[in-house]
Write a protein that holds these residues in place. Structure first.
Motif, PDB file in Angstrom:
ATOM      1  N   GLN A 185       6.822 -16.265  -1.362  1.00 24.21           N
ATOM      2  CA  GLN A 185       5.556 -16.962  -1.576  1.00 24.21           C
ATOM      3  C   GLN A 185       4.426 -16.326  -0.770  1.00 24.21           C
ATOM      4  OE1 GLN A 185       5.248 -19.604  -3.844  1.00 24.21           O
ATOM      5  NE2 GLN A 185       3.108 -19.035  -3.590  1.00 24.21           N
ATOM      6  N   ILE A 186       4.705 -15.955   0.463  1.00 25.00           N
ATOM      7  CA  ILE A 186       3.688 -15.295   1.292  1.00 25.00           C
ATOM      8  C   ILE A 186       3.238 -13.997   0.635  1.00 25.00           C
ATOM      9  CG2 ILE A 186       3.307 -14.079   3.478  1.00 25.00           C
ATOM     10  CD1 ILE A 186       5.122 -16.245   4.786  1.00 25.00           C
ATOM     11  N   LYS A 187       4.190 -13.187   0.171  1.00 17.85           N
ATOM     12  CA  LYS A 187       3.851 -11.910  -0.473  1.00 17.85           C
ATOM     13  C   LYS A 187       3.069 -12.118  -1.773  1.00 17.85           C
ATOM     14  CE  LYS A 187       5.740  -8.508   1.997  1.00 17.85           C
ATOM     15  NZ  LYS A 187       5.100  -7.279   2.388  1.00 17.85           N
ATOM     16  N   GLU A 188       3.399 -13.180  -2.519  1.00 15.27           N
ATOM     17  CA  GLU A 188       2.675 -13.472  -3.756  1.00 15.27           C
ATOM     18  C   GLU A 188       1.253 -13.942  -3.459  1.00 15.27           C
ATOM     19  OE1 GLU A 188       5.024 -16.266  -5.988  1.00 15.27           O
ATOM     20  OE2 GLU A 188       6.565 -14.776  -6.449  1.00 15.27           O
ATOM     21  N   ASP A 189       1.107 -14.810  -2.463  1.00  9.32           N
ATOM     22  CA  ASP A 189      -0.209 -15.346  -2.112  1.00  9.32           C
ATOM     23  C   ASP A 189      -1.092 -14.314  -1.416  1.00  9.32           C
ATOM     24  OD1 ASP A 189       0.665 -17.735  -3.173  1.00  9.32           O
ATOM     25  OD2 ASP A 189       0.932 -18.735  -1.234  1.00  9.32           O
ATOM     26  N   HIS A 190      -0.476 -13.389  -0.708  1.00 10.49           N
ATOM     27  CA  HIS A 190      -1.205 -12.388   0.079  1.00 10.49           C
ATOM     28  C   HIS A 190      -0.566 -11.022  -0.149  1.00 10.49           C
ATOM     29  CE1 HIS A 190      -2.949 -15.834   2.160  1.00 10.49           C
ATOM     30  NE2 HIS A 190      -1.725 -16.307   2.247  1.00 10.49           N
ATOM     31  N   PRO A 191      -0.816 -10.391  -1.292  1.00  8.07           N
ATOM     32  CA  PRO A 191      -0.112  -9.153  -1.659  1.00  8.07           C
ATOM     33  C   PRO A 191      -0.334  -7.981  -0.694  1.00  8.07           C
ATOM     34  CG  PRO A 191      -1.841  -9.674  -3.247  1.00  8.07           C
ATOM     35  CD  PRO A 191      -1.753 -10.823  -2.314  1.00  8.07           C
ATOM     36  N   ASP A 192      -1.404  -7.998   0.068  1.00 15.28           N
ATOM     37  CA  ASP A 192      -1.663  -6.898   1.003  1.00 15.28           C
ATOM     38  C   ASP A 192      -1.210  -7.202   2.432  1.00 15.28           C
ATOM     39  OD1 ASP A 192      -2.802  -5.314  -0.977  1.00 15.28           O
ATOM     40  OD2 ASP A 192      -4.791  -6.164  -0.660  1.00 15.28           O
ATOM     41  N   VAL A 193      -0.516  -8.317   2.604  1.00 17.06           N
ATOM     42  CA  VAL A 193      -0.088  -8.714   3.943  1.00 17.06           C
ATOM     43  C   VAL A 193       0.872  -7.668   4.526  1.00 17.06           C
ATOM     44  CG1 VAL A 193       1.935 -10.081   3.225  1.00 17.06           C
ATOM     45  CG2 VAL A 193       0.727 -10.665   5.332  1.00 17.06           C
ATOM     46  N   ARG A 235      -2.323   2.611   4.382  1.00 19.31           N
ATOM     47  CA  ARG A 235      -2.605   1.937   3.112  1.00 19.31           C
ATOM     48  C   ARG A 235      -4.029   2.193   2.661  1.00 19.31           C
ATOM     49  NH1 ARG A 235       0.125  -4.080   3.297  1.00 19.31           N
ATOM     50  NH2 ARG A 235       2.305  -3.397   3.342  1.00 19.31           N
ATOM     51  N   ALA A 236      -4.964   2.171   3.601  1.00 17.27           N
ATOM     52  CA  ALA A 236      -6.367   2.426   3.257  1.00 17.27           C
ATOM     53  C   ALA A 236      -6.521   3.846   2.725  1.00 17.27           C
ATOM     54  CB  ALA A 236      -7.255   2.209   4.474  1.00 17.27           C
ATOM     55  N   GLY A 237      -5.827   4.791   3.327  1.00 15.87           N
ATOM     56  CA  GLY A 237      -5.877   6.173   2.861  1.00 15.87           C
ATOM     57  C   GLY A 237      -5.310   6.322   1.467  1.00 15.87           C
ATOM     58  N   LEU A 238      -4.224   5.603   1.189  1.00 16.72           N
ATOM     59  CA  LEU A 238      -3.627   5.661  -0.150  1.00 16.72           C
ATOM     60  C   LEU A 238      -4.548   5.045  -1.189  1.00 16.72           C
ATOM     61  CD1 LEU A 238       0.092   4.774   0.635  1.00 16.72           C
ATOM     62  CD2 LEU A 238      -0.831   6.994  -0.043  1.00 16.72           C
ATOM     63  N   LYS A 239      -5.177   3.920  -0.839  1.00 13.68           N
ATOM     64  CA  LYS A 239      -6.104   3.280  -1.776  1.00 13.68           C
ATOM     65  C   LYS A 239      -7.287   4.202  -2.063  1.00 13.68           C
ATOM     66  CE  LYS A 239      -5.104  -1.548  -0.972  1.00 13.68           C
ATOM     67  NZ  LYS A 239      -5.596  -2.830  -0.495  1.00 13.68           N
ATOM     68  N   LYS A 240      -7.790   4.845  -1.031  1.00 13.39           N
ATOM     69  CA  LYS A 240      -8.932   5.740  -1.195  1.00 13.39           C
ATOM     70  C   LYS A 240      -8.558   6.903  -2.105  1.00 13.39           C
ATOM     71  CE  LYS A 240     -12.534   7.730   1.656  1.00 13.39           C
ATOM     72  NZ  LYS A 240     -12.957   8.026   3.016  1.00 13.39           N
ATOM     73  N   LYS A 241      -7.341   7.398  -1.952  1.00 15.97           N
ATOM     74  CA  LYS A 241      -6.872   8.509  -2.768  1.00 15.97           C
ATOM     75  C   LYS A 241      -6.737   8.097  -4.240  1.00 15.97           C
ATOM     76  CE  LYS A 241      -3.389  12.087  -2.698  1.00 15.97           C
ATOM     77  NZ  LYS A 241      -2.196  12.611  -2.054  1.00 15.97           N
ATOM     78  N   ASP A 242      -6.403   6.823  -4.487  1.00 17.11           N
ATOM     79  CA  ASP A 242      -6.227   6.330  -5.848  1.00 17.11           C
ATOM     80  C   ASP A 242      -7.538   5.987  -6.545  1.00 17.11           C
ATOM     81  OD1 ASP A 242      -3.510   6.593  -5.678  1.00 17.11           O
ATOM     82  OD2 ASP A 242      -3.144   4.500  -5.144  1.00 17.11           O
TER      83      ASP A 242
END
Length: 118
Positions: free
Chosen positions: A21-29, A99-106
Protein backbone atom coordinates in the motif's frame (compact mmCIF):
# COMPACT_ATOMS: atom_id res chain seq x y z
CA UNK A 1 21.29 -16.87 5.65
CA UNK A 2 19.02 -19.14 7.70
CA UNK A 3 18.22 -16.12 9.87
CA UNK A 4 16.64 -14.41 6.86
CA UNK A 5 14.79 -17.51 5.68
CA UNK A 6 13.37 -17.95 9.16
CA UNK A 7 12.34 -14.29 9.27
CA UNK A 8 10.55 -14.70 5.94
CA UNK A 9 8.59 -17.64 7.34
CA UNK A 10 7.63 -15.69 10.46
CA UNK A 11 6.64 -12.26 9.14
CA UNK A 12 3.47 -10.71 10.43
CA UNK A 13 0.89 -11.28 7.68
CA UNK A 14 0.04 -7.57 7.42
CA UNK A 15 3.61 -6.46 6.64
CA UNK A 16 3.46 -7.21 2.91
CA UNK A 17 0.02 -5.61 2.57
CA UNK A 18 1.18 -2.44 4.34
CA UNK A 19 4.39 -2.14 2.29
CA UNK A 20 2.43 -2.78 -0.92
CA UNK A 21 0.00 0.00 0.00
CA UNK A 22 2.83 2.42 0.80
CA UNK A 23 4.48 1.73 -2.58
CA UNK A 24 1.14 2.17 -4.39
CA UNK A 25 0.31 5.42 -2.58
CA UNK A 26 3.86 6.79 -2.90
CA UNK A 27 5.51 5.20 -5.98
CA UNK A 28 8.71 7.25 -5.62
CA UNK A 29 9.21 6.46 -1.94
CA UNK A 30 12.64 5.25 -0.83
CA UNK A 31 12.44 2.71 1.97
CA UNK A 32 15.46 1.75 4.02
CA UNK A 33 16.11 -0.35 7.08
CA UNK A 34 18.31 0.64 10.01
CA UNK A 35 19.21 -2.37 12.15
CA UNK A 36 21.34 -3.11 15.19
CA UNK A 37 22.57 -6.45 13.89
CA UNK A 38 22.90 -8.63 10.84
CA UNK A 39 19.24 -8.50 9.83
CA UNK A 40 18.82 -7.28 6.26
CA UNK A 41 15.50 -7.18 4.40
CA UNK A 42 17.40 -7.16 1.09
CA UNK A 43 18.36 -10.77 1.87
CA UNK A 44 14.69 -11.77 2.07
CA UNK A 45 13.88 -12.19 -1.64
CA UNK A 46 10.49 -13.85 -1.21
CA UNK A 47 9.00 -11.19 1.07
CA UNK A 48 10.68 -7.89 1.96
CA UNK A 49 13.48 -7.40 -0.59
CA UNK A 50 11.24 -5.96 -3.34
CA UNK A 51 10.09 -3.19 -0.99
CA UNK A 52 13.45 -2.01 0.38
CA UNK A 53 16.01 0.17 -1.37
CA UNK A 54 18.81 -0.12 1.19
CA UNK A 55 19.81 -1.37 4.60
CA UNK A 56 22.27 0.06 7.13
CA UNK A 57 23.37 -2.07 10.05
CA UNK A 58 25.20 -1.25 13.25
CA UNK A 59 27.69 -3.90 12.14
CA UNK A 60 28.30 -2.33 8.69
CA UNK A 61 31.61 -0.73 7.84
CA UNK A 62 33.14 -1.06 11.27
CA UNK A 63 36.64 -0.40 9.96
CA UNK A 64 35.63 2.87 8.34
CA UNK A 65 34.09 4.13 11.53
CA UNK A 66 36.51 2.64 14.03
CA UNK A 67 36.72 5.89 15.95
CA UNK A 68 32.96 5.75 16.51
CA UNK A 69 32.28 2.03 16.65
CA UNK A 70 31.70 0.33 19.96
CA UNK A 71 29.44 -2.42 21.04
CA UNK A 72 25.95 -0.93 20.96
CA UNK A 73 25.53 -1.59 24.67
CA UNK A 74 28.75 0.35 25.38
CA UNK A 75 27.89 3.44 23.32
CA UNK A 76 27.94 6.40 25.67
CA UNK A 77 27.64 9.54 23.57
CA UNK A 78 25.51 10.77 20.72
CA UNK A 79 28.25 10.59 18.06
CA UNK A 80 28.65 6.87 18.72
CA UNK A 81 24.94 6.40 18.06
CA UNK A 82 24.27 8.93 15.29
CA UNK A 83 26.66 7.62 12.60
CA UNK A 84 24.19 4.91 11.61
CA UNK A 85 21.46 7.47 10.90
CA UNK A 86 23.88 9.67 9.01
CA UNK A 87 24.92 6.64 6.93
CA UNK A 88 21.24 5.89 6.19
CA UNK A 89 20.63 9.49 5.17
CA UNK A 90 23.69 9.35 2.89
CA UNK A 91 22.36 6.18 1.21
CA UNK A 92 18.95 7.83 0.79
CA UNK A 93 20.53 10.88 -0.85
CA UNK A 94 22.62 8.67 -3.16
CA UNK A 95 19.53 6.76 -4.32
CA UNK A 96 17.56 9.99 -4.74
CA UNK A 97 20.36 11.47 -6.82
CA UNK A 98 20.63 8.35 -9.00
CA UNK A 99 16.88 8.32 -9.57
CA UNK A 100 16.93 12.00 -10.53
CA UNK A 101 19.72 11.29 -13.01
CA UNK A 102 17.76 8.43 -14.55
CA UNK A 103 14.62 10.55 -14.86
CA UNK A 104 16.60 13.34 -16.49
CA UNK A 105 18.09 10.87 -18.96
CA UNK A 106 14.59 9.61 -19.86
CA UNK A 107 13.23 13.11 -20.55
CA UNK A 108 12.81 14.14 -24.18
CA UNK A 109 15.75 16.14 -25.48
CA UNK A 110 13.69 18.92 -26.95
CA UNK A 111 11.95 19.91 -30.15
CA UNK A 112 15.01 19.60 -32.35
CA UNK A 113 16.77 16.22 -32.71
CA UNK A 114 20.09 18.06 -32.60
CA UNK A 115 19.38 18.82 -28.94
CA UNK A 116 19.72 15.10 -28.21
CA UNK A 117 23.20 14.93 -29.65
CA UNK A 118 24.69 17.39 -27.20
Amino acid sequence: MERHHSAERNLYPEVIDVLTQIKEDHPDVIIGAVTDGRANPLLMPFTLAPFFDFCVSWEDDQGGRSNYFKELSEATDEAQLMWIYEAALEKYRDILSMRAGLKKKDEPCGVDEQDCER
